[in-house]
Enzyme design. Sequence first.
Site, PDB file in Angstrom:
ATOM      1  N   GLN A 168       4.637  -1.865   8.206  1.00  0.00           N
ATOM      2  CA  GLN A 168       4.262  -1.232   6.937  1.00  0.00           C
ATOM      3  C   GLN A 168       5.334  -0.251   6.470  1.00  0.00           C
ATOM      4  O   GLN A 168       5.550   0.779   7.115  1.00  0.00           O
ATOM      5  CB  GLN A 168       2.942  -0.471   7.140  1.00  0.00           C
ATOM      6  CG  GLN A 168       2.452   0.280   5.920  1.00  0.00           C
ATOM      7  CD  GLN A 168       1.195   1.092   6.210  1.00  0.00           C
ATOM      8  OE1 GLN A 168       0.967   1.463   7.355  1.00  0.00           O
ATOM      9  NE2 GLN A 168       0.403   1.350   5.196  1.00  0.00           N
ATOM     10  N   GLY A 169       5.974  -0.547   5.346  1.00  0.00           N
ATOM     11  CA  GLY A 169       7.015   0.329   4.807  1.00  0.00           C
ATOM     12  C   GLY A 169       6.506   1.130   3.623  1.00  0.00           C
ATOM     13  O   GLY A 169       6.824   0.828   2.467  1.00  0.00           O
ATOM     14  N   TYR A 170       5.684   2.145   3.892  1.00  0.00           N
ATOM     15  CA  TYR A 170       5.171   3.031   2.844  1.00  0.00           C
ATOM     16  C   TYR A 170       5.900   4.381   2.896  1.00  0.00           C
ATOM     17  O   TYR A 170       6.563   4.773   1.968  1.00  0.00           O
ATOM     18  CB  TYR A 170       3.668   3.276   3.045  1.00  0.00           C
ATOM     19  CG  TYR A 170       2.727   2.284   2.396  1.00  0.00           C
ATOM     20  CD1 TYR A 170       3.074   0.957   2.222  1.00  0.00           C
ATOM     21  CD2 TYR A 170       1.469   2.685   1.975  1.00  0.00           C
ATOM     22  CE1 TYR A 170       2.188   0.060   1.638  1.00  0.00           C
ATOM     23  CE2 TYR A 170       0.573   1.793   1.388  1.00  0.00           C
ATOM     24  CZ  TYR A 170       0.940   0.481   1.228  1.00  0.00           C
ATOM     25  OH  TYR A 170       0.056  -0.391   0.650  1.00  0.00           O
ATOM     26  N   SER A 171       5.734   5.121   4.030  1.00  0.00           N
ATOM     27  CA  SER A 171       6.188   6.521   4.094  1.00  0.00           C
ATOM     28  C   SER A 171       7.705   6.629   4.032  1.00  0.00           C
ATOM     29  O   SER A 171       8.435   5.767   4.532  1.00  0.00           O
ATOM     30  CB  SER A 171       5.717   7.166   5.395  1.00  0.00           C
ATOM     31  OG  SER A 171       4.331   7.068   5.509  1.00  0.00           O
ATOM     32  N   SER A 228       5.447   2.041  12.228  1.00  0.00           N
ATOM     33  CA  SER A 228       4.881   1.640  13.525  1.00  0.00           C
ATOM     34  C   SER A 228       5.200   0.183  13.801  1.00  0.00           C
ATOM     35  O   SER A 228       5.094  -0.668  12.906  1.00  0.00           O
ATOM     36  CB  SER A 228       3.362   1.794  13.516  1.00  0.00           C
ATOM     37  OG  SER A 228       3.006   3.120  13.253  1.00  0.00           O
ATOM     38  N   GLU A 257      -6.707  -0.556   5.687  1.00  0.00           N
ATOM     39  CA  GLU A 257      -6.132   0.147   6.839  1.00  0.00           C
ATOM     40  C   GLU A 257      -7.239   0.773   7.685  1.00  0.00           C
ATOM     41  O   GLU A 257      -7.133   0.892   8.888  1.00  0.00           O
ATOM     42  CB  GLU A 257      -5.146   1.218   6.352  1.00  0.00           C
ATOM     43  CG  GLU A 257      -4.416   1.919   7.471  1.00  0.00           C
ATOM     44  CD  GLU A 257      -3.262   2.790   6.988  1.00  0.00           C
ATOM     45  OE1 GLU A 257      -2.485   3.216   7.819  1.00  0.00           O
ATOM     46  OE2 GLU A 257      -3.143   3.042   5.777  1.00  0.00           O
TER      47      GLU A 257
HETATM   48  C1  LIG Z   1       1.384   7.641  14.721  1.00  0.00           C
HETATM   49  C2  LIG Z   1       1.769   7.455  13.273  1.00  0.00           C
HETATM   50  C3  LIG Z   1       2.000   6.184  12.802  1.00  0.00           C
HETATM   51  C4  LIG Z   1       2.382   5.983  11.476  1.00  0.00           C
HETATM   52  N1  LIG Z   1       2.660   4.702  11.046  1.00  0.00           N
HETATM   53  C5  LIG Z   1       3.103   4.510   9.782  1.00  0.00           C
HETATM   54  C6  LIG Z   1       3.510   3.193   9.357  1.00  0.00           C
HETATM   55  O1  LIG Z   1       3.447   2.218  10.121  1.00  0.00           O
HETATM   56  N2  LIG Z   1       3.978   3.037   8.104  1.00  0.00           N
HETATM   57  C7  LIG Z   1       4.062   4.090   7.217  1.00  0.00           C
HETATM   58  O2  LIG Z   1       4.473   3.863   6.082  1.00  0.00           O
HETATM   59  N3  LIG Z   1       3.700   5.356   7.596  1.00  0.00           N
HETATM   60  C8  LIG Z   1       3.239   5.573   8.856  1.00  0.00           C
HETATM   61  N4  LIG Z   1       2.888   6.855   9.268  1.00  0.00           N
HETATM   62  C9  LIG Z   1       3.096   7.965   8.333  1.00  0.00           C
HETATM   63  C10 LIG Z   1       1.839   8.612   7.811  1.00  0.00           C
HETATM   64  O3  LIG Z   1       1.219   7.804   6.853  1.00  0.00           O
HETATM   65  C11 LIG Z   1       2.256   9.986   7.253  1.00  0.00           C
HETATM   66  O4  LIG Z   1       2.711  10.770   8.333  1.00  0.00           O
HETATM   67  C12 LIG Z   1       1.106  10.696   6.559  1.00  0.00           C
HETATM   68  O5  LIG Z   1       0.754  10.027   5.382  1.00  0.00           O
HETATM   69  C13 LIG Z   1       1.465  12.173   6.224  1.00  0.00           C
HETATM   70  O6  LIG Z   1       2.659  12.241   5.533  1.00  0.00           O
HETATM   71  P1  LIG Z   1       3.830  13.218   6.028  1.00  0.00           P
HETATM   72  O7  LIG Z   1       4.059  12.980   7.484  1.00  0.00           O
HETATM   73  O8  LIG Z   1       4.994  13.024   5.105  1.00  0.00           O
HETATM   74  O9  LIG Z   1       3.266  14.696   5.881  1.00  0.00           O
HETATM   75  P2  LIG Z   1       3.181  15.547   4.546  1.00  0.00           P
HETATM   76  O10 LIG Z   1       2.616  14.698   3.461  1.00  0.00           O
HETATM   77  O11 LIG Z   1       4.486  16.209   4.312  1.00  0.00           O
HETATM   78  O12 LIG Z   1       2.097  16.629   4.922  1.00  0.00           O
HETATM   79  C14 LIG Z   1       2.396  17.830   5.656  1.00  0.00           C
HETATM   80  C15 LIG Z   1       1.136  18.678   5.730  1.00  0.00           C
HETATM   81  O13 LIG Z   1       0.741  19.097   4.390  1.00  0.00           O
HETATM   82  C16 LIG Z   1      -0.607  18.715   4.118  1.00  0.00           C
HETATM   83  N5  LIG Z   1      -0.735  18.322   2.719  1.00  0.00           N
HETATM   84  C17 LIG Z   1       0.094  17.495   2.024  1.00  0.00           C
HETATM   85  N6  LIG Z   1      -0.367  17.342   0.747  1.00  0.00           N
HETATM   86  C18 LIG Z   1      -1.527  18.058   0.654  1.00  0.00           C
HETATM   87  C19 LIG Z   1      -2.466  18.276  -0.399  1.00  0.00           C
HETATM   88  N7  LIG Z   1      -2.316  17.715  -1.587  1.00  0.00           N
HETATM   89  N8  LIG Z   1      -3.542  19.066  -0.128  1.00  0.00           N
HETATM   90  C20 LIG Z   1      -3.704  19.649   1.098  1.00  0.00           C
HETATM   91  N9  LIG Z   1      -2.824  19.464   2.128  1.00  0.00           N
HETATM   92  C21 LIG Z   1      -1.758  18.693   1.916  1.00  0.00           C
HETATM   93  C22 LIG Z   1      -0.847  17.516   5.036  1.00  0.00           C
HETATM   94  O14 LIG Z   1      -2.222  17.331   5.298  1.00  0.00           O
HETATM   95  C23 LIG Z   1      -0.069  17.911   6.289  1.00  0.00           C
HETATM   96  O15 LIG Z   1      -0.838  18.783   7.078  1.00  0.00           O
HETATM   97  C24 LIG Z   1       2.514   7.089  10.587  1.00  0.00           C
HETATM   98  C25 LIG Z   1       2.258   8.385  11.063  1.00  0.00           C
HETATM   99  C26 LIG Z   1       1.900   8.573  12.389  1.00  0.00           C
HETATM  100  C27 LIG Z   1       1.669   9.981  12.885  1.00  0.00           C
END
Ligand SMILES: Cc1cc2nc3c(=O)[nH]c(=O)nc-3n(C[C@H](O)[C@H](O)[C@H](O)COP(=O)(O)OP(=O)(O)OC[C@H]3O[C@@H](n4cnc5c(N)ncnc54)[C@H](O)[C@@H]3O)c2cc1C
Length: 416
Positions: free
Chosen positions: A129-132, A164, A247
């Site tokens: 999955q290429g989202y983040s 992942s 998901e």
């Molecule tokens: C084990 C694991 C597997 C993953 N696998 C994948 C994958 O296969 N493909 C993929 O694309 N992504 C994957 N991810 C990424 C995951 O989707 C992101 O980590 C997640 O969406 C959070 O984004 P971020 O890490 O950029 O944190 P940020 O968005 O930067 O958030 C940082 C903090 O700010 C808070 N925050 C942000 N915005 C708000 C708001 N509007 N209101 C209140 N609080 C807020 C968040 O809750 C968090 O505590 C994975 C993550 C993990 C940990």
Amino acid sequence: MHARYPPEAEAYREKVQAFLAEHLPADWKGIGALDHDAAAQFTTEWRRTLHEHGFLGVSWPKEYGGADLTPLENVILAEEFQKAGVPRGGPNDVFGIQMVGNTIIEWGTEEQKKHFLPRILSGEHLWCQGYSEPNAGSDLGNLGCRAERDGDEWVINGQKIWTSAGHLANWIFVLCRTDPTAAKHRGITFLLCPMDQPGVEVRPIKMISGESEFNEVFFTDARTPAENVIGEVNGGWAVAMTLLGYERGEAAATMPIMFRTELDRLLELARQYGRADDPVIRQRLAWCYSKVEIMRYLGMRSLTKFLNSAQPGPEGSIFKVYWSEYHRIVTELAMDIMGPHGLVPTGRVPASSFQADDPGAPNDTASWAGTFLHARAGTIYAGTSQIQKNILGEMVLGLPKEPRADGGAWNEQKTK
Ligand SMILES: Cc1cc2nc3c(=O)[nH]c(=O)nc-3n(C[C@H](O)[C@H](O)[C@H](O)COP(=O)(O)OP(=O)(O)OC[C@H]3O[C@@H](n4cnc5c(N)ncnc54)[C@H](O)[C@@H]3O)c2cc1C
């Protein structure tokens, strides 16, 4: 209260149980009882058996290799496999079958369905999955990975992160910015891209546990055929949201079983360490027991809604917050029970970083220390707890939406 499924559903349960009895070894204790190499080998062979007997992509129409099961039959299958401690497929199937496969069924053209769905089931295509991106996680609409048309191909440049199982995949579904002048959710396209090409580089990320289950993925003039767009060009946001609904999957059916099995292991751990009579530990264990029971009822409520509407719905966010927050606390209790032993873990480490350790896993310090570390990620992936609470506030409770300062063209927002 005794919740029961209708009799025809129970007939299907017997069919699944008969299949498991016929195909699992007589002394089967769950996949966690195997060492890592044996578990990997079992998973490969088991996936083949599931494919041969029509137990993969079971809710899909038969013409694409599915079994046309009803949502309730699908839930029963998930429950029985969870109880038996067997995987529902290989490590990339959550991305291939559950996420992109279901999304192609909903949004794909007939040619896309005929081409991709059988290859997902056969295991020829392994997906990630290429989202983040580094600047787009919770705020996914801010993504900047670019795709531009060049003749009959798309050319992709940019970076994804936290991918992942990307190191095991040969295809990636990737959200790309195709119109930077449109508002941020409007200029995005959902593309399917082969990874086996020089323009795609996968770099592992080391996790807190020392393992590397996710990756960075870099695109440098990577190419994919023009027809590999799902939905409309610049209309990928709606497709992306459909996929996020999948998901969360059948968690409501399987999680209460999984966490009950884990809690039974924790009770055993407390006895092993002579802590079962400690009043404070007992109180914390009782709290965990009540949480898992509530999770069971919450699961039934989510399932009832899902079976009536066949859509996951925003209530899925309640379940996501509930289990992931619980899991952080129960694994902290495990570390407290083990005391200093937890700091020098020995034995079998968990094979996967998602949720509880596998059924049948030995009650080792390494099992609990690994699960404790992995549980930190549960409140982040598939939408953080804060984001789930925003969804609940806005979409379930009807509270005012949080203020957003991001109207106008995406490329102009970036320069502000
Ligand atoms: C084990 C694991 C597997 C993953 N696998 C994948 C994958 O296969 N493909 C993929 O694309 N992504 C994957 N991810 C990424 C995951 O989707 C992101 O980590 C997640 O969406 C959070 O984004 P971020 O890490 O950029 O944190 P940020 O968005 O930067 O958030 C940082 C903090 O700010 C808070 N925050 C942000 N915005 C708000 C708001 N509007 N209101 C209140 N609080 C807020 C968040 O809750 C968090 O505590 C994975 C993550 C993990 C940990």
